[in-house]
Design a protein around this motif. Structure first.
Motif, PDB file in Angstrom:
ATOM      1  N   THR A  30     -27.681  16.691 -20.076  1.00  0.00           N
ATOM      2  CA  THR A  30     -27.735  15.383 -20.730  1.00  0.00           C
ATOM      3  C   THR A  30     -29.140  14.800 -20.561  1.00  0.00           C
ATOM      4  OG1 THR A  30     -26.732  13.186 -20.804  1.00  0.00           O
ATOM      5  CG2 THR A  30     -26.926  14.175 -18.651  1.00  0.00           C
ATOM      6  N   VAL A  31     -29.423  13.739 -21.292  1.00  0.00           N
ATOM      7  CA  VAL A  31     -30.723  13.089 -21.114  1.00  0.00           C
ATOM      8  C   VAL A  31     -30.670  12.175 -19.896  1.00  0.00           C
ATOM      9  CG1 VAL A  31     -31.305  13.195 -23.554  1.00  0.00           C
ATOM     10  CG2 VAL A  31     -30.156  11.156 -22.673  1.00  0.00           C
ATOM     11  N   PRO A  33     -30.621   8.783 -17.843  1.00  0.00           N
ATOM     12  CA  PRO A  33     -30.100   7.469 -18.236  1.00  0.00           C
ATOM     13  C   PRO A  33     -31.205   6.548 -18.753  1.00  0.00           C
ATOM     14  CG  PRO A  33     -29.888   7.831 -15.853  1.00  0.00           C
ATOM     15  CD  PRO A  33     -30.276   9.129 -16.455  1.00  0.00           C
ATOM     16  N   ALA A  36     -31.779   7.195 -22.440  1.00  0.00           N
ATOM     17  CA  ALA A  36     -30.692   6.587 -23.238  1.00  0.00           C
ATOM     18  C   ALA A  36     -30.911   5.072 -23.338  1.00  0.00           C
ATOM     19  CB  ALA A  36     -29.345   6.905 -22.605  1.00  0.00           C
ATOM     20  N   GLU A  37     -31.324   4.437 -22.221  1.00  0.00           N
ATOM     21  CA  GLU A  37     -31.559   2.982 -22.253  1.00  0.00           C
ATOM     22  C   GLU A  37     -32.645   2.610 -23.253  1.00  0.00           C
ATOM     23  OE1 GLU A  37     -32.407   1.595 -18.265  1.00  0.00           O
ATOM     24  OE2 GLU A  37     -30.447   2.328 -17.615  1.00  0.00           O
ATOM     25  N   VAL A  39     -33.278   4.007 -25.976  1.00  0.00           N
ATOM     26  CA  VAL A  39     -32.690   4.050 -27.327  1.00  0.00           C
ATOM     27  C   VAL A  39     -31.760   2.848 -27.506  1.00  0.00           C
ATOM     28  CG1 VAL A  39     -31.178   5.375 -28.865  1.00  0.00           C
ATOM     29  CG2 VAL A  39     -32.953   6.541 -27.522  1.00  0.00           C
ATOM     30  N   ILE A  40     -30.976   2.549 -26.462  1.00  0.00           N
ATOM     31  CA  ILE A  40     -30.032   1.424 -26.558  1.00  0.00           C
ATOM     32  C   ILE A  40     -30.779   0.114 -26.798  1.00  0.00           C
ATOM     33  CG2 ILE A  40     -28.372   0.035 -25.216  1.00  0.00           C
ATOM     34  CD1 ILE A  40     -27.570   2.738 -23.827  1.00  0.00           C
ATOM     35  N   ALA A  60     -32.981  16.607 -25.055  1.00  0.00           N
ATOM     36  CA  ALA A  60     -33.534  15.282 -25.388  1.00  0.00           C
ATOM     37  C   ALA A  60     -33.897  15.221 -26.872  1.00  0.00           C
ATOM     38  CB  ALA A  60     -34.761  14.982 -24.528  1.00  0.00           C
ATOM     39  N   PHE A  63     -30.763  14.855 -28.939  1.00  0.00           N
ATOM     40  CA  PHE A  63     -30.215  13.506 -28.699  1.00  0.00           C
ATOM     41  C   PHE A  63     -30.988  12.480 -29.552  1.00  0.00           C
ATOM     42  CE2 PHE A  63     -31.098   9.583 -26.290  1.00  0.00           C
ATOM     43  CZ  PHE A  63     -29.824   9.032 -26.217  1.00  0.00           C
ATOM     44  N   HIS A  67     -29.922  10.177 -32.984  1.00  0.00           N
ATOM     45  CA  HIS A  67     -30.006   8.715 -33.045  1.00  0.00           C
ATOM     46  C   HIS A  67     -31.034   8.227 -34.065  1.00  0.00           C
ATOM     47  CE1 HIS A  67     -26.969   7.870 -30.103  1.00  0.00           C
ATOM     48  NE2 HIS A  67     -27.391   8.958 -29.501  1.00  0.00           N
TER      49      HIS A  67
END
Ligand SMILES: C[S@@+](CC[C@H](N)C(=O)[O-])C[C@H]1O[C@@H](n2cnc3c(N)ncnc32)[C@H](O)[C@@H]1O
Length: 212
Positions: A30-31, A33, A36-37, A39-40, A60, A63, A67
């Motif tokens: 997974t990427v 965290p 991911a943040e 991107v969020i 990555a 992912f 997105h």
């Protein structure tokens, strides 16, 4: 100049060829965290052009493509790029994949909004750090973002990547970049190293973004 420390110059290609991904020490599936943040919270936004330097098996990169970013992965291992191609096909996303050296990516100058570095800079030999930072700066647009995740000096000592001090990180990037953030965080644990204290570095290339 060889980009990576001697331990790793030819090590990665062999690891990918001889092991399933699940047995490769840094492969978490997974990427981070923190990526991911980004991107969020929209720091990395749909439609942006992103380069994942040393993309490995493409987790990555796929992912980010999922997105909405336009993503290029660069790696010098054909086996890793094959895995990244496979992953992009499973996801049904477009990835441009380039077999090239991180110090000479062959990408056009000032062509990307974001450069992502997951576990690359901590393997770059100290003498090559400024060359690496120069290549990152060359391909980024003015105002573009460099995102770096790598081992920090709070990790237990031992084999593997360099435990970077803040000076190790800032020394190479301060001349051409503004620091938006540099902090240690706990990343996903692995069996071998449960205490993963990593850096997140966010550096903005100096210069006015077009249209700013
Ligand atoms: C620690 S792995 C990280 C892979 C991926 N970014 C991740 O987070 O899973 C380092 C990657 O850098 C690649 N690599 C090593 N030396 C390189 C070089 N000189 N140019 C391009 N890629 C290189 C390796 O093949 C490997 O995929």
């Amino acid at each position: 100049m060889q980009a990576f420390t001697d331990r790793w110059v030819n090590g990665f290609a062999k690891l990918y060829e001889e092991n399933p991904l699940g047995q490769i020490s840094w492969f978490t599936g997974t990427v981070s965290p923190v990526l991911a943040e980004l991107v969020i919270d929209g720091t990395i936004a749909r439609g942006q052009r992103v380069v994942d330097l040393g993309c490995g098996a493409g987790v990555a990169a796929a992912f980010l493509a999922r997105h909405g970013m336009t993503v290029t992965g660069v790696d010098n291992s054909a086996t890793a790029l094959g895995a990244a191609r496979h992953l992009s096909e499973l996801y049904g996303v477009e990835l441009e994949l380039i077999e090239a050296d991180i110090l000479a990516t062959t990408l056009p100058a000032e062509s990307v909004d974001v450069v992502n570095d997951s576990f690359i800079y901590h393997n770059v030999r100290p003498e090559a750090r400024t060359l690496y930072a120069a290549e990152v700066a060359r391909i980024l647009k003015p105002g573009g973002l460099f995102v770096m995740v790598g081992f920090s000096d709070r990790m237990t000592p031992g084999s593997g990547p360099i435990r970077l001090t803040s000076d190790d990180v800032l020394g190479a990037f301060l001349p051409g970049f503004e620091v938006e953030e540099l902090r240690r965080f706990r990343n996903l644990p692995t069996q071998a190293r449960p205490d993963q204290w990593h850096w997140l570095g966010l550096f903005r290339k100096r210069g006015q973004a077009a249209g700013a």
